[in-house]
Design an enzyme around this catalytic site. Structure first.
Site, short mmCIF file in Angstrom:
data_model
loop_
_atom_site.label_atom_id
_atom_site.label_comp_id
_atom_site.label_asym_id
_atom_site.label_seq_id
_atom_site.Cartn_x
_atom_site.Cartn_y
_atom_site.Cartn_z
N HIS A 185 46.26 50.44 39.87
CA HIS A 185 44.81 50.67 39.83
C HIS A 185 44.31 50.96 41.24
CE1 HIS A 185 44.70 48.31 35.83
NE2 HIS A 185 44.74 49.62 35.61
N GLU A 188 42.68 48.57 43.97
CA GLU A 188 43.37 47.31 44.24
C GLU A 188 44.29 47.45 45.46
OE1 GLU A 188 44.97 46.07 40.43
OE2 GLU A 188 43.03 46.43 39.46
N HIS A 320 48.62 43.28 41.08
CA HIS A 320 47.25 43.72 40.84
C HIS A 320 46.29 42.81 41.59
CE1 HIS A 320 47.75 46.64 37.40
NE2 HIS A 320 48.93 46.05 37.38
N GLU A 393 48.07 38.83 39.52
CA GLU A 393 46.71 39.19 39.92
C GLU A 393 46.41 38.40 41.20
OE1 GLU A 393 44.66 41.35 38.67
OE2 GLU A 393 45.35 41.77 36.62
#
Length: 445
Positions: A185, A188, A320, A393
């Site tokens: 993404h 990020e 991420h 994450e």
């Protein structure tokens, strides 16, 4: 929020000429494009108060919004006005959040670069220079492969790290391989720094740190530092942040651009309400599995590691931001076990995942505990290739208090090093993930 570490001043290295005139034209058009020409330019960040269950959060995501963070009693989404209105009609309170931070630091922005206050982040050119520098510094341990190109023609590279002269003791079998990917993404950017940290750590600490040395001797480590370079460059094309998520390929018949790479993988693609078929959505899954060229490049690379009918890659982490989570498959179903996931599989995933989370102080859980997703990399790596694949994450936590998708560059060193032990744990377990649940003899001998 923990206090930031002191900033180390860094002089920005001037950019050289772009590689080709075609690339220059593409980037210039991206920078000059008016806000009205791109759906994501009209998107905002919102906090939605009310959703508390995975089913409720999945229903919010079904509007076409991306669920960016899950908080107690609320979620943060990125959505356009129509999507936000659909969420309101579900009976939830929807509050507009501030846009990306202004990190100009009172200085003039440089096109295609990070804001001046965030100069420690690496843009694509700088990241590739760091890759080359690490490979050049450790030629006996590292090599670089260009595994394909992005839609706009940027190289996607994989760095191989191993001491080819060493073998695991007591075996003639091939070394287990482990894959680390980053930056699916676009916004990020901290994940690229995570990948660069791994290169530096495996190189500089070899022969000094016993755990690093053992893993470089006994594993083949692959690092793909930038899966979505076009999106990342577009996000900073004006010298400030655009909150761009997807890649940059056009969509036929639509002015909306880009596919969400992490909804484009070829396992349960589009199956279960965990992605969108609308090109204007933040979670647009594309026209078909692997229709995003960057996804196909990485998928082809993974398939190339099948040797003698056997996948050599045993484990993986896809980095991420944000929310400080360790996630494992499946995302497409809320069931702990499902076709392709036995109880032993799930228990091995959860045991190693929970141990890694204890190390980096993240929260461990199955991906679908947050909300349903389909076509994700972890589901494909496990469901199609039987690779024990996790998503990390990274910082900040779900409150977003550390800058959300754009944490200040002061935290880079701290937050990348925070994952060191967790990464080493996965490497150490990769030869037999079932050892973690006491079933090595059953599965690995």
């Amino acid at each position: 929020m923990r206090p930031p570490t002191p900033r180390s001043p860094r002089r920005r290295v001037p950019h050289g000429r772009l590689a080709t005139a075609a690339t220059a034209v593409v980037l210039a058009l991206a920078m000059a494009a008016p806000a009205s020409s791109d759906t994501a330019e009209r998107s905002r960040s919102y906090e939605v108060t009310g959703p508390r269950t995975a089913a409720q959060r999945t229903a919010v995501a079904a509007t076409g919004a991306s669920v960016d963070a899950v908080r107690p009693g609320s979620v943060v989404i990125t959505a356009d006005a129509a999507q936000a209105e659909r969420v309101r009609r579900m009976g939830y309170a929807v509050r507009v959040l501030p846009g990306p931070p202004d990190r100009s630091d009172g200085r003039k922005a440089t096109p295609f670069d990070f804001p001046p206050a965030d100069a420690k982040y690496h843009n694509y050119k700088e990241a590739m220079a760091e890759v080359d520098a690490n490979v050049a510094a450790h030629p006996s341990l590292m090599s670089k492969q260009v595994i394909g190109t992005s839609y706009e023609g940027r190289d996607i590279v994989a760095v191989k790290i191993t001491n080819a002269a060493k073998k695991p003791p007591g075996t003639t079998a091939a070394k287990p391989e482990v894959l680390f990917t980053a930056h699916q993404h676009a916004r990020e950017h901290l994940t690229v720094e995570m990948a660069l940290y791994l290169l530096k750590e495996f190189g500089s600490q070899y022969g000094k740190d016993a755990r690093v040395t053992k893993m470089v001797d006994e594993r083949v480590i692959w690092v793909v530092p930038d899966v979505n370079p076009d999106g990342g460059e577009y996000d900073i094309a004006t010298g400030s942040y655009r909150s761009w998520r997807k890649n940059r390929q056009p969509n036929a018949g639509s002015s909306a651009r880009g596919t969400d790479p992490n909804r484009n993988w070829d396992h349960k693609w589009g199956c279960c309400g965990g992605s969108s078929g609308s090109p204007g959505s933040q979670t647009y899954r594309g026209t078909a599995p692997e229709s995003a060229p960057e996804v196909k490049v990485v998928a082809d690379f993974v398939r190339s590691r099948i040797v003698g009918g056997k996948q050599q890659i045993k484990a993986a982490i896809d980095f991420h931001t944000y929310s400080e989570l360790v996630l494992w498959p499946f995302g497409w179903t809320s069931s702990d076990t499902a076709p392709g996931m036995t109880k032993d599989d799930r228990d091995a995933f959860a045991t190693v995942g929970t141990s890694m989370a204890a190390s980096n102080r993240y929260t461990p859980e199955q991906s679908s505990d947050l909300y349903i997703t389909d076509g994700s990399i972890d589901d494909w790596l496990w469901g199609n290739q039987k690779i024990f694949a996790y998503t990390f994450e990274m910082y900040p936590g779900p409150s977003g208090g550390g800058g959300g998708f754009y944490p200040p560059d002061e935290v880079i060193d701290r937050e990348t090093a925070r994952n060191r032990d967790a990464v080493l744990q996965l490497l150490e377990n990769a030869d037999c993930m079932y050892r973690s649940i006491g079933k090595e003899a059953q599965y690995c001998r």
